[in-house]
Motif scaffolding. Sequence first.
Motif, PDB file in Angstrom:
ATOM      1  N   MET A   1       0.819  -1.194   0.000  1.00 52.03           N
ATOM      2  CA  MET A   1       0.000   0.000   0.000  1.00 52.03           C
ATOM      3  C   MET A   1       0.869   1.267   0.000  1.00 52.03           C
ATOM      4  SD  MET A   1      -3.048   0.698  -0.170  1.00 52.03           S
ATOM      5  CE  MET A   1      -4.349   1.762   0.217  1.00 52.03           C
ATOM      6  N   ARG A   2       1.949   1.230   0.757  1.00 54.65           N
ATOM      7  CA  ARG A   2       2.837   2.387   0.843  1.00 54.65           C
ATOM      8  C   ARG A   2       3.506   2.665  -0.512  1.00 54.65           C
ATOM      9  NH1 ARG A   2       7.858   3.076   5.050  1.00 54.65           N
ATOM     10  NH2 ARG A   2       8.326   5.212   4.474  1.00 54.65           N
ATOM     11  N   ARG A   3       3.841   1.597  -1.205  1.00 55.29           N
ATOM     12  CA  ARG A   3       4.487   1.761  -2.506  1.00 55.29           C
ATOM     13  C   ARG A   3       3.535   2.391  -3.523  1.00 55.29           C
ATOM     14  NH1 ARG A   3       8.082  -2.891  -5.408  1.00 55.29           N
ATOM     15  NH2 ARG A   3       8.937  -1.564  -7.018  1.00 55.29           N
ATOM     16  N   LEU A   4       2.255   2.035  -3.468  1.00 54.58           N
ATOM     17  CA  LEU A   4       1.271   2.645  -4.351  1.00 54.58           C
ATOM     18  C   LEU A   4       1.110   4.137  -4.054  1.00 54.58           C
ATOM     19  CD1 LEU A   4      -1.537  -0.050  -4.582  1.00 54.58           C
ATOM     20  CD2 LEU A   4       0.003   0.724  -6.387  1.00 54.58           C
ATOM     21  N   LEU A   5       1.208   4.504  -2.797  1.00 55.96           N
ATOM     22  CA  LEU A   5       1.136   5.915  -2.424  1.00 55.96           C
ATOM     23  C   LEU A   5       2.324   6.687  -2.991  1.00 55.96           C
ATOM     24  CD1 LEU A   5      -0.294   8.139  -0.822  1.00 55.96           C
ATOM     25  CD2 LEU A   5       1.076   7.470   1.145  1.00 55.96           C
ATOM     26  N   ILE A   6       3.503   6.094  -2.921  1.00 56.92           N
ATOM     27  CA  ILE A   6       4.701   6.731  -3.488  1.00 56.92           C
ATOM     28  C   ILE A   6       4.565   6.866  -4.995  1.00 56.92           C
ATOM     29  CG2 ILE A   6       7.176   6.407  -3.882  1.00 56.92           C
ATOM     30  CD1 ILE A   6       7.284   5.155  -1.060  1.00 56.92           C
ATOM     31  N   ALA A   8       1.762   7.129  -6.682  1.00 58.16           N
ATOM     32  CA  ALA A   8       0.775   8.182  -6.937  1.00 58.16           C
ATOM     33  C   ALA A   8       1.387   9.568  -6.758  1.00 58.16           C
ATOM     34  CB  ALA A   8      -0.424   8.004  -6.011  1.00 58.16           C
ATOM     35  N   VAL A   9       2.207   9.736  -5.733  1.00 61.40           N
ATOM     36  CA  VAL A   9       2.861  11.028  -5.496  1.00 61.40           C
ATOM     37  C   VAL A   9       3.815  11.356  -6.642  1.00 61.40           C
ATOM     38  CG1 VAL A   9       4.494  12.231  -3.999  1.00 61.40           C
ATOM     39  CG2 VAL A   9       2.576  11.009  -3.002  1.00 61.40           C
ATOM     40  N   LEU A  10       4.580  10.372  -7.105  1.00 63.00           N
ATOM     41  CA  LEU A  10       5.498  10.601  -8.222  1.00 63.00           C
ATOM     42  C   LEU A  10       4.758  10.993  -9.497  1.00 63.00           C
ATOM     43  CD1 LEU A  10       8.185   7.798  -7.850  1.00 63.00           C
ATOM     44  CD2 LEU A  10       8.502  10.253  -7.587  1.00 63.00           C
ATOM     45  N   ILE A  11       3.642  10.344  -9.753  1.00 59.40           N
ATOM     46  CA  ILE A  11       2.867  10.683 -10.950  1.00 59.40           C
ATOM     47  C   ILE A  11       2.295  12.091 -10.834  1.00 59.40           C
ATOM     48  CG2 ILE A  11       0.742  10.143 -12.224  1.00 59.40           C
ATOM     49  CD1 ILE A  11       1.410   7.194 -11.841  1.00 59.40           C
ATOM     50  N   GLU A  12       1.741  12.418  -9.680  1.00 57.89           N
ATOM     51  CA  GLU A  12       1.182  13.759  -9.499  1.00 57.89           C
ATOM     52  C   GLU A  12       2.256  14.833  -9.590  1.00 57.89           C
ATOM     53  OE1 GLU A  12      -1.391  14.310  -6.139  1.00 57.89           O
ATOM     54  OE2 GLU A  12      -2.206  12.297  -6.362  1.00 57.89           O
ATOM     55  N   LEU A  13       3.385  14.593  -8.970  1.00 60.17           N
ATOM     56  CA  LEU A  13       4.481  15.557  -9.037  1.00 60.17           C
ATOM     57  C   LEU A  13       4.985  15.705 -10.463  1.00 60.17           C
ATOM     58  CD1 LEU A  13       6.482  17.398  -7.545  1.00 60.17           C
ATOM     59  CD2 LEU A  13       7.929  15.394  -7.231  1.00 60.17           C
ATOM     60  N   GLY A  14       5.105  14.595 -11.169  1.00 57.96           N
ATOM     61  CA  GLY A  14       5.560  14.644 -12.553  1.00 57.96           C
ATOM     62  C   GLY A  14       4.605  15.418 -13.440  1.00 57.96           C
ATOM     63  N   LEU A  15       3.317  15.166 -13.300  1.00 55.87           N
ATOM     64  CA  LEU A  15       2.335  15.892 -14.105  1.00 55.87           C
ATOM     65  C   LEU A  15       2.329  17.379 -13.758  1.00 55.87           C
ATOM     66  CD1 LEU A  15      -0.620  13.346 -14.148  1.00 55.87           C
ATOM     67  CD2 LEU A  15       0.971  13.896 -15.990  1.00 55.87           C
ATOM     68  N   LEU A  16       2.524  17.694 -12.488  1.00 58.18           N
ATOM     69  CA  LEU A  16       2.607  19.091 -12.070  1.00 58.18           C
ATOM     70  C   LEU A  16       3.817  19.768 -12.706  1.00 58.18           C
ATOM     71  CD1 LEU A  16       1.227  21.109 -10.037  1.00 58.18           C
ATOM     72  CD2 LEU A  16       3.060  20.489  -8.479  1.00 58.18           C
ATOM     73  N   ALA A  62       7.685   6.480 -12.142  1.00 56.95           N
ATOM     74  CA  ALA A  62       6.510   5.963 -11.444  1.00 56.95           C
ATOM     75  C   ALA A  62       5.866   4.829 -12.221  1.00 56.95           C
ATOM     76  CB  ALA A  62       5.510   7.090 -11.212  1.00 56.95           C
ATOM     77  N   LEU A  63       5.781   4.980 -13.537  1.00 57.08           N
ATOM     78  CA  LEU A  63       5.184   3.921 -14.353  1.00 57.08           C
ATOM     79  C   LEU A  63       6.050   2.661 -14.352  1.00 57.08           C
ATOM     80  CD1 LEU A  63       3.794   5.983 -17.352  1.00 57.08           C
ATOM     81  CD2 LEU A  63       2.540   5.028 -15.418  1.00 57.08           C
ATOM     82  N   ALA A  64       7.363   2.830 -14.359  1.00 52.41           N
ATOM     83  CA  ALA A  64       8.257   1.661 -14.282  1.00 52.41           C
ATOM     84  C   ALA A  64       8.109   0.969 -12.936  1.00 52.41           C
ATOM     85  CB  ALA A  64       9.695   2.101 -14.504  1.00 52.41           C
ATOM     86  N   ASP A  65       7.984   1.753 -11.883  1.00 50.91           N
ATOM     87  CA  ASP A  65       7.799   1.178 -10.546  1.00 50.91           C
ATOM     88  C   ASP A  65       6.454   0.459 -10.459  1.00 50.91           C
ATOM     89  OD1 ASP A  65       8.723   0.639  -8.009  1.00 50.91           O
ATOM     90  OD2 ASP A  65       7.947   2.514  -7.149  1.00 50.91           O
ATOM     91  N   LEU A  66       5.431   1.034 -11.067  1.00 49.91           N
ATOM     92  CA  LEU A  66       4.115   0.398 -11.082  1.00 49.91           C
ATOM     93  C   LEU A  66       4.151  -0.901 -11.877  1.00 49.91           C
ATOM     94  CD1 LEU A  66       1.135   0.616 -10.297  1.00 49.91           C
ATOM     95  CD2 LEU A  66       0.774   1.899 -12.416  1.00 49.91           C
ATOM     96  N   ALA A  67       4.851  -0.906 -13.006  1.00 49.96           N
ATOM     97  CA  ALA A  67       4.972  -2.126 -13.801  1.00 49.96           C
ATOM     98  C   ALA A  67       5.700  -3.217 -13.025  1.00 49.96           C
ATOM     99  CB  ALA A  67       5.684  -1.827 -15.106  1.00 49.96           C
ATOM    100  N   ALA A  68       6.749  -2.847 -12.305  1.00 45.90           N
ATOM    101  CA  ALA A  68       7.468  -3.834 -11.486  1.00 45.90           C
ATOM    102  C   ALA A  68       6.580  -4.387 -10.383  1.00 45.90           C
ATOM    103  CB  ALA A  68       8.730  -3.196 -10.899  1.00 45.90           C
ATOM    104  N   LEU A  69       5.766  -3.519  -9.812  1.00 48.19           N
ATOM    105  CA  LEU A  69       4.852  -3.965  -8.749  1.00 48.19           C
ATOM    106  C   LEU A  69       3.810  -4.926  -9.295  1.00 48.19           C
ATOM    107  CD1 LEU A  69       4.025  -3.539  -5.759  1.00 48.19           C
ATOM    108  CD2 LEU A  69       2.522  -1.720  -6.573  1.00 48.19           C
ATOM    109  N   VAL A  70       3.281  -4.639 -10.471  1.00 50.07           N
ATOM    110  CA  VAL A  70       2.272  -5.516 -11.095  1.00 50.07           C
ATOM    111  C   VAL A  70       2.900  -6.849 -11.473  1.00 50.07           C
ATOM    112  CG1 VAL A  70       0.809  -5.783 -13.127  1.00 50.07           C
ATOM    113  CG2 VAL A  70       0.781  -3.649 -11.859  1.00 50.07           C
ATOM    114  N   ARG A  71       4.118  -6.812 -12.036  1.00 54.21           N
ATOM    115  CA  ARG A  71       4.798  -8.070 -12.397  1.00 54.21           C
ATOM    116  C   ARG A  71       5.065  -8.931 -11.172  1.00 54.21           C
ATOM    117  NH1 ARG A  71       9.399  -5.823 -16.123  1.00 54.21           N
ATOM    118  NH2 ARG A  71       8.785  -4.094 -14.855  1.00 54.21           N
TER     119      ARG A  71
END
Length: 75
Positions: A1-6, A8-16, A62-71
């Motif tokens: 759960m903590r990793r998903l929060l990180i 999400a923060v990376l994606i939001e910061l990146g889009l900002l 963030a997307l690479a981290d999300l892909a690693a988490l899904v894998r």
Amino acid sequence: MRRLLIIAVLIELGLLLIVVPWSTYWERNYFAQISPVVQAIVTNNYVRGAITGLGAVNVLAALADLAALVRRRTS
């Protein structure tokens, strides 16, 4: 759960960081209005592009981290 929060923060910061340098808020901030030197730096398109690039790197990380988490969860 903590990793998903990180992630999400990376994606939001990146889009900002991708969007804000090209908005009117970027040019009208307090620090840019105080000094003409800072104003020249902040409104330089190369500086804006560099900050946008940092935002893109954040989103890709963030997307690479999300892909690693899904894998990891599927295997």
